[in-house]
Scaffold this active site. Structure first.
Site, PDB file in Angstrom:
ATOM      1  N   CYS A   1      28.617  44.893  71.627  1.00 27.93           N
ATOM      2  CA  CYS A   1      27.953  43.638  71.956  1.00 27.93           C
ATOM      3  C   CYS A   1      28.305  42.549  70.930  1.00 27.93           C
ATOM      4  CB  CYS A   1      26.448  43.864  72.074  1.00 27.93           C
ATOM      5  SG  CYS A   1      25.553  42.541  72.901  1.00 27.93           S
ATOM      6  N   HIS A   2      27.331  42.060  70.147  1.00 26.07           N
ATOM      7  CA  HIS A   2      27.630  41.090  69.097  1.00 26.07           C
ATOM      8  C   HIS A   2      28.067  41.765  67.794  1.00 26.07           C
ATOM      9  CE1 HIS A   2      25.248  38.414  71.753  1.00 26.07           C
ATOM     10  NE2 HIS A   2      25.999  37.462  71.243  1.00 26.07           N
TER      11      HIS A   2
ATOM     12  N   GLU B   1      31.489  34.095  78.747  1.00 21.16           N
ATOM     13  CA  GLU B   1      30.742  34.008  80.001  1.00 21.16           C
ATOM     14  C   GLU B   1      29.328  34.552  79.823  1.00 21.16           C
ATOM     15  OE1 GLU B   1      30.913  35.615  84.628  1.00 21.16           O
ATOM     16  OE2 GLU B   1      32.038  36.653  83.069  1.00 21.16           O
TER      17      GLU B   1
END
Length: 352
Positions: free
Chosen positions: A161-162, A190
């Site tokens: 993810c991050h 996005e």
């Protein structure tokens, strides 16, 4: 559906029941279990309201995979001690399992400092996501040193993810970036524009842009679908729904056979959406209709809703969004879903 609280509730997942975490599992080979370090952001405050922190779902899922595959797990953060997760559902099976395990919850309640483990030898380092990872992890020099040393020593570097934000600026001995020329993924632009609007103005850079700027070869799947990229000993996952698969890819990168586990409703749902996008909507609809209890129907519906709201959505994207919403509609009595389908179909009608 505009209300973020209602949306979060609709996305409540984790219907499967998983057995309690073992205090220490044994490696398949009988050898001394390898050690894996989970890294979490310490940036969070007030459940992510004041400052974003880490994603508990990602931490608990990764911990479960590593523990079940015979790996000893440590948890560290930049300053150590107590760390704050963003809001999460404690009733999800993987979160309740983690909370019920005194060893696991004890490690999270007193995380190690990155300074104290920077010279430790780990088989793998796994950086957990959450928007807080965009703030404190990329600038932590102890983490940079640990990642470089682990990779140089033959270890696996991973993030989801991050979490890949921590990989953006890791200098190696030859002066190159750790991920220069390497295939990676992470939370895409996005996805950020759809789900991260509350914090992206404060980000030093959007994650996808930062990874590309570090010389990485970035790839992505449609928003919130499972996508894992393995490039040698660097393993990255795109979003929260990629966590289980990312952690299992790390296990494989360590040369281990992945232990079997029960597939969760959310995983089946994400896979079902992927099949619709691949053109298999008829069979996907039939399978969902045959056993809707095996899926997270609100998740399927909300995926289509958000996909239809994607800025600049073209005709093909809108058609896929409608297809996903329509297979969920018979099993999800939500008037706003009917409205969303009608609005998307209106955009597909010539002259609208």
């Amino acid at each position: 559906m505009q209300n973020r609280t209602n949306i979060a509730a609709a996305w409540a997942l984790g219907l499967a029941i998983i057995a309690p975490l073992p205090a220490q599992a044994q490696a398949d080979s009988g050898a001394k279990p390898d050690r894996v370090l989970l890294v979490v952001s310490g940036h969070g405050v007030d459940g992510g309201k004041t400052r974003p922190g880490f994603e508990m779902d990602e931490l608990s899922q990764a911990y479960a995979v590593f523990a079940d595959n015979g790996l000893t797990v440590d948890i560290a953060s930049p300053k150590g001690g107590v760390v704050v997760a963003d809001r999460f559902d404690p009733k999800k099976s993987f979160n309740s399992r983690f909370a019920a395990d005194p060893v696991a919850s004890g490690k999270l309640g007193a995380t190690l400092t990155l300074a104290s483990v920077r010279d430790q030898k780990y088989a793998a380092v796994f950086v957990v996501g959450g928007k807080g990872a965009m703030f404190d992890l990329p600038v932590d020099t102890d983490l940079k040193a640990l990642l470089a040393q682990t990779y140089d020593a033959g270890g696996v570097i991973s993030a989801v993810c991050h979490g890949p934000a921590a990989l953006m600026n890791v200098p190696m001995k030859d002066g190159r970036s750790l991920i220069a020329g390497r295939a990676v993924t992470g939370f895409s632009n996005e996805e950020e524009l759809l789900f991260g609007k509350g914090w992206i103005a404060a980000f030093p850079v959007l994650l996808e842009d930062g990874l590309r700027g570090a010389g990485a070869r970035f790839s992505e799947a449609p928003m919130m679908l499972n996508h894992v990229v393995t490039d040698g000993r660097i393993v990255t996952g795109q979003n929260p729904y990629s966590t289980f698969a990312t952690a299992e890819a790390v296990v494989r990168a360590l040369g281990r056979k992945v232990a079997p586990r029960e597939t969760l409703a959310e995983e089946r749902s994400i896979a079902l959406i992927g099949r619709v996008l691949a053109g298999d909507a008829v069979q996907a609809r039939a399978e969902l209709a045959a056993n809707p209890a095996q899926y997270d129907v609100p998740l399927v519906a909300m995926w289509g809703f958000y996909r239809a709201k994607t800025p600049g959505a073209d005709r093909a994207m809108l058609e896929k969004a409608v297809a996903v919403m329509e297979i969920a509609q018979p099993h999800f009595a939500e008037p706003q879903l009917v409205t969303a389908i009608a609005e998307a179909r209106g955009k597909l009608t010539p002259g609208q």
